[in-house]
Scaffold this motif. Structure first.
Motif, PDB file in Angstrom:
ATOM      1  N   LEU A 129       0.644  -1.081  -0.105  1.00 23.13           N
ATOM      2  CA  LEU A 129       0.238  -0.091   0.046  1.00 23.13           C
ATOM      3  C   LEU A 129       0.814   1.362  -0.062  1.00 23.13           C
ATOM      4  CD1 LEU A 129      -2.933  -1.099   2.531  1.00 23.13           C
ATOM      5  CD2 LEU A 129      -3.322  -0.429   0.169  1.00 23.13           C
ATOM      6  N   LYS A 133       0.986   4.068  -3.172  1.00 25.86           N
ATOM      7  CA  LYS A 133       0.721   5.265  -2.799  1.00 25.86           C
ATOM      8  C   LYS A 133       1.863   6.138  -3.489  1.00 25.86           C
ATOM      9  CE  LYS A 133      -3.027   5.550  -0.289  1.00 25.86           C
ATOM     10  NZ  LYS A 133      -4.046   6.557  -0.351  1.00 25.86           N
ATOM     11  N   THR A 139      -6.300   2.944  -4.685  1.00 27.02           N
ATOM     12  CA  THR A 139      -6.074   1.989  -3.559  1.00 27.02           C
ATOM     13  C   THR A 139      -7.366   1.485  -2.896  1.00 27.02           C
ATOM     14  OG1 THR A 139      -5.325   3.149  -1.671  1.00 27.02           O
ATOM     15  CG2 THR A 139      -3.628   1.971  -3.091  1.00 27.02           C
ATOM     16  N   ALA A 141      -8.831  -1.424  -0.063  1.00 28.20           N
ATOM     17  CA  ALA A 141      -8.468  -2.675   0.879  1.00 28.20           C
ATOM     18  C   ALA A 141      -9.870  -3.129   1.372  1.00 28.20           C
ATOM     19  CB  ALA A 141      -7.782  -1.905   2.024  1.00 28.20           C
ATOM     20  N   ALA A 154      -6.029   2.785   2.685  1.00 30.14           N
ATOM     21  CA  ALA A 154      -6.452   2.841   1.510  1.00 30.14           C
ATOM     22  C   ALA A 154      -7.453   4.209   0.936  1.00 30.14           C
ATOM     23  CB  ALA A 154      -7.143   1.380   1.240  1.00 30.14           C
ATOM     24  N   GLU A 157     -12.059   1.785   1.743  1.00 36.11           N
ATOM     25  CA  GLU A 157     -11.803   0.445   2.523  1.00 36.11           C
ATOM     26  C   GLU A 157     -13.086  -0.141   3.159  1.00 36.11           C
ATOM     27  OE1 GLU A 157      -9.222   1.505   5.801  1.00 36.11           O
ATOM     28  OE2 GLU A 157     -11.075   1.885   7.201  1.00 36.11           O
TER      29      GLU A 157
END
Length: 203
Positions: A129, A133, A139, A141, A154, A157
Motif C-alpha cells: 500500500l 501510494k 487503492t 482494501a 487505502a 476500505e
C-alpha cells in the motif's frame, strides 16, 4: 454435530447480511466506480492477499480477464501470485517485500491496487500500500476484525468486523467482490448489452 453445523450456517448468514449495511452498500458502489474509472483511463488492477485471500485475489483477477455475467472484452487484472516472483523476493529481500516489489515493477499511476486481508496486519500488504501510494495508484482494501494497521491506509476500505476467524470474513469479501464485478460490467458494458438485445429483437 447438528448444533455445530447450524451455528456455522447462522454465522455464514450473518456475514452475508453485513453486505446490506449502509456503509457496506456505500463501499460496494464506490469500489465499483473506482474500478470502472481505472478501466476507463486504461489502467489495470493489481490484487494481493495472503493464503485464502490470495486465492480470492486470483479469483477476482480471472473474473476480469475472463468474464462474469456478460460477454465483453477482457479487462486487465493481475493477481500478485507468481511463484517465481514470490520466492525470489522472499529469499532475497524478505517476505514482507513480495507485494511491494511487484507493485514497484508493474504499477503505473492509472492503475488500482487492491489489498485483501482478514486481519489488516500483514506487513507485505502494508508495504505494498505504501508503494502504491508513492507510485500514484488508487487503492482499495478489504479488511476484517478491527482493520489492524491497514485501517485508514487505502483510498477506499471495507471492514467486516465481529468474526474471530478468517473464513467468515473471506466469505463476505468474496460476495462483495462478485457484486462489485457485476456492477463494473453493468457500468462499462450495459450499452453493448442493450445493443445486442435490440438487434436480437429486430431479427
Amino acid at each position: 454435530m447438528n448444533k455445530t453445523i447450524l451455528h456455522s450456517v447462522e454465522e455464514a448468514i450473518r456475514a452475508a447480511l453485513f453486505l446490506k449495511e449502509r456503509a457496506s452498500l456505500a463501499f460496494l458502489g464506490a469500489a465499483a466506480e473506482s474500478i470502472a474509472a481505472c478501466y476507463e483511463r486504461e489502467g489495470k488492477l493489481l490484487i494481493a492477499g495472503n493464503g485464502g485471500s490470495l486465492c480470492d485475489a486470483i479469483h477476482f483477477a480471472e473474473e476480469m480477464t475472463g468474464q462474469f455475467r456478460m460477454k465483453r472484452k477482457a479487462l486487465p487484472a493481475i493477481a500478485l501470485a507468481d511463484p517465481g516472483h514470490l520466492t525470489c523476493v522472499a529469499n532475497d529481500f524478505g517476505f514482507e517485500s513480495v507485494f511491494s516489489r511487484a507493485v514497484e515493477a508493474l504499477g503505473h499511476p492509472n492503475d488500482l491496487f487492491i489489498a485483501l486481508s482478514t486481519s489488516g496486519n500483514s506487513q507485505n500488504l502494508i508495504a505494498a500500500l505504501h508503494t502504491a501510494k508513492q507510485k500514484g495508484l488508487a487503492t482499495i482494501a478489504f479488511l476484517g476484525k478491527t482493520g489492524g494497521r491497514m485501517k485508514g491506509m487505502a483510498d477506499l476500505e471495507w471492514l467486516v468486523p465481529g468474526f474471530p476467524f478468517s473464513d467468515r470474513i473471506q466469505e463476505a469479501h468474496m460476495a462483495a467482490i462478485h457484486i462489485i464485478i457485476e456492477a463494473v460490467e453493468a457500468k462499462l458494458f450495459s450499452h453493448e448489452k442493450s445493443t445486442l438485445l435490440a438487434g436480437a429483437k429486430a431479427d
